[in-house]
Design a protein around this motif. Structure first.
Motif, PDB file in Angstrom:
ATOM      1  N   LEU A  44       0.834  -1.217   0.000  1.00  0.00           N
ATOM      2  CA  LEU A  44       0.000   0.000   0.000  1.00  0.00           C
ATOM      3  C   LEU A  44       0.863   1.259   0.000  1.00  0.00           C
ATOM      4  O   LEU A  44       0.579   2.217  -0.737  1.00  0.00           O
ATOM      5  N   LEU A  45       1.916   1.242   0.852  1.00  0.00           N
ATOM      6  CA  LEU A  45       2.822   2.391   0.874  1.00  0.00           C
ATOM      7  C   LEU A  45       3.457   2.614  -0.483  1.00  0.00           C
ATOM      8  O   LEU A  45       3.609   3.752  -0.956  1.00  0.00           O
ATOM      9  N   LEU A  46       3.838   1.528  -1.139  1.00  0.00           N
ATOM     10  CA  LEU A  46       4.470   1.626  -2.451  1.00  0.00           C
ATOM     11  C   LEU A  46       3.508   2.224  -3.481  1.00  0.00           C
ATOM     12  O   LEU A  46       3.872   3.082  -4.272  1.00  0.00           O
ATOM     13  N   LEU A  47       2.249   1.785  -3.440  1.00  0.00           N
ATOM     14  CA  LEU A  47       1.254   2.295  -4.385  1.00  0.00           C
ATOM     15  C   LEU A  47       0.943   3.770  -4.149  1.00  0.00           C
ATOM     16  O   LEU A  47       0.704   4.528  -5.092  1.00  0.00           O
ATOM     17  N   LEU A  48       0.943   4.159  -2.870  1.00  0.00           N
ATOM     18  CA  LEU A  48       0.633   5.551  -2.547  1.00  0.00           C
ATOM     19  C   LEU A  48       1.744   6.511  -2.911  1.00  0.00           C
ATOM     20  O   LEU A  48       1.501   7.678  -3.230  1.00  0.00           O
ATOM     21  N   ASN A  49       2.994   6.032  -2.848  1.00  0.00           N
ATOM     22  CA  ASN A  49       4.141   6.919  -3.065  1.00  0.00           C
ATOM     23  C   ASN A  49       4.749   6.803  -4.451  1.00  0.00           C
ATOM     24  O   ASN A  49       5.537   7.651  -4.858  1.00  0.00           O
ATOM     25  N   VAL A  50       4.438   5.781  -5.167  1.00  0.00           N
ATOM     26  CA  VAL A  50       4.944   5.597  -6.521  1.00  0.00           C
ATOM     27  C   VAL A  50       3.740   5.537  -7.450  1.00  0.00           C
ATOM     28  O   VAL A  50       2.824   4.739  -7.219  1.00  0.00           O
ATOM     29  N   ASN A  51       3.753   6.455  -8.522  1.00  0.00           N
ATOM     30  CA  ASN A  51       2.607   6.536  -9.429  1.00  0.00           C
ATOM     31  C   ASN A  51       2.603   5.390 -10.434  1.00  0.00           C
ATOM     32  O   ASN A  51       2.652   5.579 -11.641  1.00  0.00           O
ATOM     33  N   ILE A  52       2.594   4.193  -9.895  1.00  0.00           N
ATOM     34  CA  ILE A  52       2.527   3.036 -10.779  1.00  0.00           C
ATOM     35  C   ILE A  52       1.082   2.776 -11.192  1.00  0.00           C
ATOM     36  O   ILE A  52       0.771   2.482 -12.326  1.00  0.00           O
ATOM     37  N   LEU A  53       0.184   3.039 -10.267  1.00  0.00           N
ATOM     38  CA  LEU A  53      -1.223   2.766 -10.526  1.00  0.00           C
ATOM     39  C   LEU A  53      -2.048   3.939 -10.011  1.00  0.00           C
ATOM     40  O   LEU A  53      -1.935   4.323  -8.849  1.00  0.00           O
ATOM     41  N   ASN A  54      -2.814   4.580 -10.881  1.00  0.00           N
ATOM     42  CA  ASN A  54      -3.680   5.684 -10.499  1.00  0.00           C
ATOM     43  C   ASN A  54      -5.125   5.347 -10.828  1.00  0.00           C
ATOM     44  O   ASN A  54      -5.410   4.635 -11.800  1.00  0.00           O
ATOM     45  N   THR A  55      -5.998   5.943 -10.038  1.00  0.00           N
ATOM     46  CA  THR A  55      -7.422   5.749 -10.296  1.00  0.00           C
ATOM     47  C   THR A  55      -7.834   6.597 -11.499  1.00  0.00           C
ATOM     48  O   THR A  55      -7.151   7.562 -11.847  1.00  0.00           O
ATOM     49  N   PRO A  56      -8.936   6.298 -12.163  1.00  0.00           N
ATOM     50  CA  PRO A  56      -9.409   7.126 -13.292  1.00  0.00           C
ATOM     51  C   PRO A  56      -9.594   8.595 -12.907  1.00  0.00           C
ATOM     52  O   PRO A  56      -9.295   9.489 -13.690  1.00  0.00           O
ATOM     53  N   GLU A  58      -7.892  10.230 -10.577  1.00  0.00           N
ATOM     54  CA  GLU A  58      -6.567  10.835 -10.453  1.00  0.00           C
ATOM     55  C   GLU A  58      -5.966  11.120 -11.825  1.00  0.00           C
ATOM     56  O   GLU A  58      -5.370  12.189 -12.051  1.00  0.00           O
ATOM     57  N   LEU A  59      -6.140  10.190 -12.750  1.00  0.00           N
ATOM     58  CA  LEU A  59      -5.638  10.400 -14.102  1.00  0.00           C
ATOM     59  C   LEU A  59      -6.324  11.596 -14.758  1.00  0.00           C
ATOM     60  O   LEU A  59      -5.684  12.397 -15.448  1.00  0.00           O
ATOM     61  N   SER A  60      -7.637  11.756 -14.537  1.00  0.00           N
ATOM     62  CA  SER A  60      -8.385  12.881 -15.094  1.00  0.00           C
ATOM     63  C   SER A  60      -7.895  14.207 -14.515  1.00  0.00           C
ATOM     64  O   SER A  60      -7.716  15.187 -15.244  1.00  0.00           O
ATOM     65  N   LEU A  61      -7.639  14.209 -13.205  1.00  0.00           N
ATOM     66  CA  LEU A  61      -7.142  15.416 -12.550  1.00  0.00           C
ATOM     67  C   LEU A  61      -5.755  15.782 -13.057  1.00  0.00           C
ATOM     68  O   LEU A  61      -5.439  16.975 -13.255  1.00  0.00           O
ATOM     69  N   GLN A  62      -4.912  14.770 -13.267  1.00  0.00           N
ATOM     70  CA  GLN A  62      -3.567  15.022 -13.782  1.00  0.00           C
ATOM     71  C   GLN A  62      -3.626  15.642 -15.178  1.00  0.00           C
ATOM     72  O   GLN A  62      -2.892  16.583 -15.484  1.00  0.00           O
ATOM     73  N   ARG A  63      -4.506  15.103 -16.027  1.00  0.00           N
ATOM     74  CA  ARG A  63      -4.668  15.657 -17.368  1.00  0.00           C
ATOM     75  C   ARG A  63      -5.170  17.106 -17.299  1.00  0.00           C
ATOM     76  O   ARG A  63      -4.730  17.972 -18.060  1.00  0.00           O
ATOM     77  N   GLU A  64      -6.093  17.358 -16.377  1.00  0.00           N
ATOM     78  CA  GLU A  64      -6.635  18.707 -16.221  1.00  0.00           C
ATOM     79  C   GLU A  64      -5.553  19.692 -15.775  1.00  0.00           C
ATOM     80  O   GLU A  64      -5.480  20.821 -16.281  1.00  0.00           O
ATOM     81  N   VAL A  65      -4.710  19.273 -14.836  1.00  0.00           N
ATOM     82  CA  VAL A  65      -3.618  20.127 -14.354  1.00  0.00           C
ATOM     83  C   VAL A  65      -2.648  20.432 -15.490  1.00  0.00           C
ATOM     84  O   VAL A  65      -2.211  21.576 -15.678  1.00  0.00           O
ATOM     85  N   LYS A  66      -2.293  19.394 -16.274  1.00  0.00           N
ATOM     86  CA  LYS A  66      -1.385  19.604 -17.398  1.00  0.00           C
ATOM     87  C   LYS A  66      -1.996  20.555 -18.434  1.00  0.00           C
ATOM     88  O   LYS A  66      -1.301  21.390 -19.025  1.00  0.00           O
TER      89      LYS A  66
END
Length: 325
Positions: A44-56, A58-66
């Motif tokens: 869980l710590l690895l998933l939270l701190n490394v962007n290996i897997l993002n929720t839809p 989170e991915l949408s928010l990242q695209r919006e920020v970019k």
């Protein structure tokens, strides 16, 4: 699946299943559970701190920020272009338009002034990109202010241009009698011999010799303030107020073609040559006044004479001969 273990029993001459102790079973279960929990926590710590897997989401928010960052970059480039265009307009405004129309340039500190007082951008603080947002907003507001100042300046320039056009149309700029109808330019501005007393006397205008009835034209736009014979020596004469301190007098007329209060434009027919008043022969006595002072009319013929004609007029006007009035 756990392997089943057996042992050989010599008493029964057979293999017996080895039964694990209960305490060992419990220990194995606890170890397995602890290992599972630890592995899950680390994962869980690895998933939270490394962007290996993002929720839809989170991915949408990242695209919006970019996308926002890209829009800010585009906006920044556009503002830079606006700065360059405004700087070019401001330079022409100060160094061409305002100089031409004799207006004071707008101070640089007035054009570039920011906004003082309270913090106008408090509502934009506390975000990840607050510095960029605040700086961009400041630039936009300064550009808006510069555009308002420049717009007002151009409004003023437009008004000055209209006034300049009116001024240029009002200045006496043509000869009051056409050269084709002119016998000669009899006397100029300056000291001349009086035709009646023969004494040396200041002649305050120019005399144009022409046959009686020769048309006389307004030399600039203006308003007829007098068309009468009540001024000493002038006989029938016309006065035109041109504004901007200019006034012209046309004297010794035979008759009028205008009346008091009438608006005239440069080149309009206003009267006809005569020999009324204190006059020795048919001619037009023409005067130009500026701010209450009589000035030499020869400086105001740039609108109707060629260089050769002006040179000839200058030669005759400079001769200290006898005037006709």
């Amino acid at each position: 699946m756990t392997k089943v273990k057996y042992y050989y029993d010599p008493d029964t001459l057979s293999y017996r299943k080895i039964e694990p102790k209960k305490s060992k079973k419990i220990r194995n279960i606890l170890l397995f559970s602890a290992g599972s929990i630890l592995s899950g926590f680390l994962g869980l710590l690895l998933l939270l701190n490394v962007n290996i897997l993002n929720t839809p989401k989170e991915l949408s928010l990242q695209r919006e920020v970019k996308n926002y960052e890209l829009q800010f970059e585009i906006l920044d480039r556009k503002m830079q272009q606006m700065d360059e265009v405004l700087a070019n307009i401001e330079e022409r405004d100060n160094n061409i338009y305002r100089i031409y129309f004799e207006a004071n340039p707008i101070p640089e500190e007035q054009r570039r002034a920011g906004f003082g007082g309270v913090n106008r951008y408090k509502s934009l603080e506390g975000f990840n990109n607050s510095d960029m947002i605040i700086e961009t907003t400041k630039r936009m507001e300064i550009i808006q202010k510069q555009m308002v100042i420049q717009s007002r300046s151009l409004d003023e320039i437009t008004k000055l241009a209209a006034e300049k056009e009116k001024l240029l149309a009002s200045i006496p700029a043509i000869q009051p009698v056409n050269n084709a109808e002119l016998t000669r330019m009899a006397s100029g501005f300056g000291w001349r011999s009086d035709p009646f007393t023969k004494a040396r006397k200041m002649h305050w205008g120019m005399d144009f010799t022409a046959p009686r009835g020769t048309p006389i034209y307004a030399t600039g736009d203006g308003k007829i303030t007098r068309a009468d014979n009540r001024a000493s020596g002038y006989g029938k004469h016309i006065r035109i107020e041109h504004g901007y301190g200019y006034m012209t007098i046309y004297a010794h007329l035979s008759r009028y073609n205008v009346k008091r209060g009438q608006e005239v434009r440069r080149g309009d027919l206003i009267g006809f040559v005569g020999s009324t008043g204190r006059s020795e022969a048919p001619h037009l006595h023409y005067e130009v006044w500026k701010d209450g002072e009589r000035i030499n009319p020869i400086n105001f013929y740039y609108g109707s004479l060629t260089a050769e004609e002006f040179e000839n007029m200058l030669k005759y006007a400079s001769q200290e001969n006898q005037s006709l009035d």
